[in-house]
Design a protein around this motif. Sequence first.
Motif, PDB file in Angstrom:
ATOM      1  N   GLY A 173     -42.420 -25.164 -11.187  1.00 53.46           N
ATOM      2  CA  GLY A 173     -41.994 -24.445 -12.381  1.00 53.46           C
ATOM      3  C   GLY A 173     -42.313 -25.214 -13.643  1.00 53.46           C
ATOM      4  N   LEU A 174     -42.122 -26.534 -13.593  1.00 53.46           N
ATOM      5  CA  LEU A 174     -42.437 -27.356 -14.753  1.00 53.46           C
ATOM      6  C   LEU A 174     -43.934 -27.340 -15.048  1.00 53.46           C
ATOM      7  CD1 LEU A 174     -41.404 -29.308 -16.940  1.00 53.46           C
ATOM      8  CD2 LEU A 174     -41.765 -31.177 -15.299  1.00 53.46           C
ATOM      9  N   ALA A 231     -49.425 -39.314 -22.218  1.00 60.09           N
ATOM     10  CA  ALA A 231     -48.942 -38.234 -21.347  1.00 60.09           C
ATOM     11  C   ALA A 231     -48.295 -38.787 -20.079  1.00 60.09           C
ATOM     12  CB  ALA A 231     -50.094 -37.296 -20.996  1.00 60.09           C
ATOM     13  N   VAL A 232     -48.935 -39.775 -19.466  1.00 60.39           N
ATOM     14  CA  VAL A 232     -48.404 -40.340 -18.223  1.00 60.39           C
ATOM     15  C   VAL A 232     -47.095 -41.078 -18.483  1.00 60.39           C
ATOM     16  CG1 VAL A 232     -48.823 -42.030 -16.397  1.00 60.39           C
ATOM     17  CG2 VAL A 232     -50.643 -40.473 -17.084  1.00 60.39           C
ATOM     18  N   LEU A 233     -47.067 -41.904 -19.548  1.00 57.08           N
ATOM     19  CA  LEU A 233     -45.867 -42.683 -19.850  1.00 57.08           C
ATOM     20  C   LEU A 233     -44.710 -41.806 -20.308  1.00 57.08           C
ATOM     21  CD1 LEU A 233     -47.450 -45.713 -21.750  1.00 57.08           C
ATOM     22  CD2 LEU A 233     -46.293 -45.794 -19.535  1.00 57.08           C
ATOM     23  N   SER A 234     -45.002 -40.787 -21.104  1.00 56.42           N
ATOM     24  CA  SER A 234     -43.937 -39.991 -21.713  1.00 56.42           C
ATOM     25  C   SER A 234     -43.484 -38.817 -20.864  1.00 56.42           C
ATOM     26  CB  SER A 234     -44.397 -39.464 -23.079  1.00 56.42           C
ATOM     27  OG  SER A 234     -44.629 -40.524 -23.976  1.00 56.42           O
ATOM     28  N   SER A 235     -44.326 -38.299 -19.997  1.00 54.91           N
ATOM     29  CA  SER A 235     -43.976 -37.096 -19.242  1.00 54.91           C
ATOM     30  C   SER A 235     -43.973 -37.302 -17.740  1.00 54.91           C
ATOM     31  CB  SER A 235     -44.948 -35.958 -19.597  1.00 54.91           C
ATOM     32  OG  SER A 235     -44.817 -35.580 -20.941  1.00 54.91           O
ATOM     33  N   VAL A 236     -45.072 -37.789 -17.193  1.00 49.81           N
ATOM     34  CA  VAL A 236     -45.237 -37.807 -15.734  1.00 49.81           C
ATOM     35  C   VAL A 236     -44.351 -38.866 -15.082  1.00 49.81           C
ATOM     36  CG1 VAL A 236     -46.865 -38.043 -13.836  1.00 49.81           C
ATOM     37  CG2 VAL A 236     -47.582 -36.927 -15.966  1.00 49.81           C
ATOM     38  N   PRO A 255     -41.673 -40.664 -16.304  1.00 54.42           N
ATOM     39  CA  PRO A 255     -40.220 -40.447 -16.431  1.00 54.42           C
ATOM     40  C   PRO A 255     -39.706 -39.337 -15.529  1.00 54.42           C
ATOM     41  CG  PRO A 255     -41.193 -40.724 -18.597  1.00 54.42           C
ATOM     42  CD  PRO A 255     -42.332 -40.620 -17.622  1.00 54.42           C
ATOM     43  N   TYR A 256     -40.476 -38.255 -15.413  1.00 52.42           N
ATOM     44  CA  TYR A 256     -40.021 -37.148 -14.561  1.00 52.42           C
ATOM     45  C   TYR A 256     -39.951 -37.599 -13.106  1.00 52.42           C
ATOM     46  CZ  TYR A 256     -39.510 -32.604 -12.419  1.00 52.42           C
ATOM     47  OH  TYR A 256     -39.035 -31.557 -11.680  1.00 52.42           O
ATOM     48  N   ALA A 257     -40.980 -38.295 -12.649  1.00 56.64           N
ATOM     49  CA  ALA A 257     -41.004 -38.735 -11.250  1.00 56.64           C
ATOM     50  C   ALA A 257     -39.855 -39.697 -10.959  1.00 56.64           C
ATOM     51  CB  ALA A 257     -42.349 -39.394 -10.940  1.00 56.64           C
ATOM     52  N   ILE A 258     -39.613 -40.652 -11.866  1.00 58.89           N
ATOM     53  CA  ILE A 258     -38.529 -41.619 -11.656  1.00 58.89           C
ATOM     54  C   ILE A 258     -37.180 -40.916 -11.691  1.00 58.89           C
ATOM     55  CG2 ILE A 258     -37.363 -43.643 -12.621  1.00 58.89           C
ATOM     56  CD1 ILE A 258     -40.090 -44.557 -13.706  1.00 58.89           C
ATOM     57  N   GLU A 259     -37.031 -39.984 -12.606  1.00 58.52           N
ATOM     58  CA  GLU A 259     -35.745 -39.306 -12.751  1.00 58.52           C
ATOM     59  C   GLU A 259     -35.386 -38.509 -11.503  1.00 58.52           C
ATOM     60  OE1 GLU A 259     -34.272 -35.908 -15.660  1.00 58.52           O
ATOM     61  OE2 GLU A 259     -34.628 -37.802 -16.705  1.00 58.52           O
ATOM     62  N   GLN A 260     -36.387 -37.964 -10.812  1.00 64.01           N
ATOM     63  CA  GLN A 260     -36.095 -37.226  -9.591  1.00 64.01           C
ATOM     64  C   GLN A 260     -35.455 -38.131  -8.544  1.00 64.01           C
ATOM     65  OE1 GLN A 260     -36.347 -33.796  -9.620  1.00 64.01           O
ATOM     66  NE2 GLN A 260     -36.689 -34.516 -11.703  1.00 64.01           N
ATOM     67  N   PRO A 310     -35.286 -33.891 -22.163  1.00 66.46           N
ATOM     68  CA  PRO A 310     -36.613 -33.374 -22.486  1.00 66.46           C
ATOM     69  C   PRO A 310     -37.710 -34.368 -22.201  1.00 66.46           C
ATOM     70  CG  PRO A 310     -35.633 -34.207 -24.451  1.00 66.46           C
ATOM     71  CD  PRO A 310     -34.647 -34.440 -23.349  1.00 66.46           C
ATOM     72  N   ARG A 311     -38.932 -33.894 -22.229  1.00 69.61           N
ATOM     73  CA  ARG A 311     -40.084 -34.796 -22.084  1.00 69.61           C
ATOM     74  C   ARG A 311     -40.585 -35.199 -23.459  1.00 69.61           C
ATOM     75  NH1 ARG A 311     -38.963 -36.906 -18.443  1.00 69.61           N
ATOM     76  NH2 ARG A 311     -37.184 -35.666 -18.002  1.00 69.61           N
TER      77      ARG A 311
END
Length: 302
Positions: free
Chosen positions: A181-182, A218-223, A225-230, A300-301
């Motif tokens: 979805g993201l 993009a990798v540092l700010s979005s990808v 953080p999202y992966a770690i947060e999961q 947010p990202r």
Amino acid sequence: MHRSPGSARFGVPAPALFVASGLTQYVGAALAVGLFPRLGAGPVAWLRVAVASVVLLAWARPWRHSWTRSDLLGAAAFGLVLAGMNVAFYLAIARLPLGTAVAIEFIGPVAVAAVTGHGWRERAGIGLAACGVVLLAGVTLHSGGPDVAAGLVAISVAATLWAGYILLGRRVAHRGSGVAGLSVAMTAGALGLAPFFAWSAKAVLTDPRLAAAVVGVAVLSSVLPYAIEQVVLRRVSAATFAVLLATLPTTAVAVGAVVLRQWPHPVDLVGLVLVSGAIALTTARPNVADPSTARAGARPRT
């Protein structure tokens, strides 16, 4: 002491992982600030969303899922709000200290909690956040001119869009599509804003170093953080995550000071403490057992 399977597998405490996530997110933002003179804040924000959408599409492969028209429309609306929020945030940090912008932006989720909640936490939280934002904005305006005022307007827009991001993000999360979805949302956001920013971002096509820097943002700010947060979401309670979330303004101040040499005023620190307290109060929901449900769309990202 009992250790969860996730804890044993990764061997790193959840709080440390969360701090790493925050650091990568705001180091990415600091790196983006360095690109603004070359590309402009808006095009950099758009490029970040576009690159992140490509990475997430390759990761999630959403075409393998079944989508209803309602699912796609919901994800598209979520993505447009997400992309707009990123643009507004980048326009703000081009004019404001990173830590100040991050703290003021948190008025969005705190306001959502105050409107949707009915307890003393929400009422106290919005009061603390309002006091903190007044202090931060007052010090910032005193030290700057019209450009700083424009930055405060931009971060207010970002905070408003964050509120919309939370409400729409919960709907997307409850459909159970997760990263898929993201990825659809990011793609919709990138396509929706392309007419406004794609042409201004064309310099990355002829400058490999500039393109690599954009991918890094993009990798540092979005990808990452999202992966770690999961990982973190599966290992902590809602109350613990609330405390962790409250550390983000401080993390942003630290990155701003070290990377961008943006040293906070003592009054700024008081404002940050107030906003952090508001975040902790309004994010912790003692009656919610599943932190991922309680916080769907909460971060947010940016």
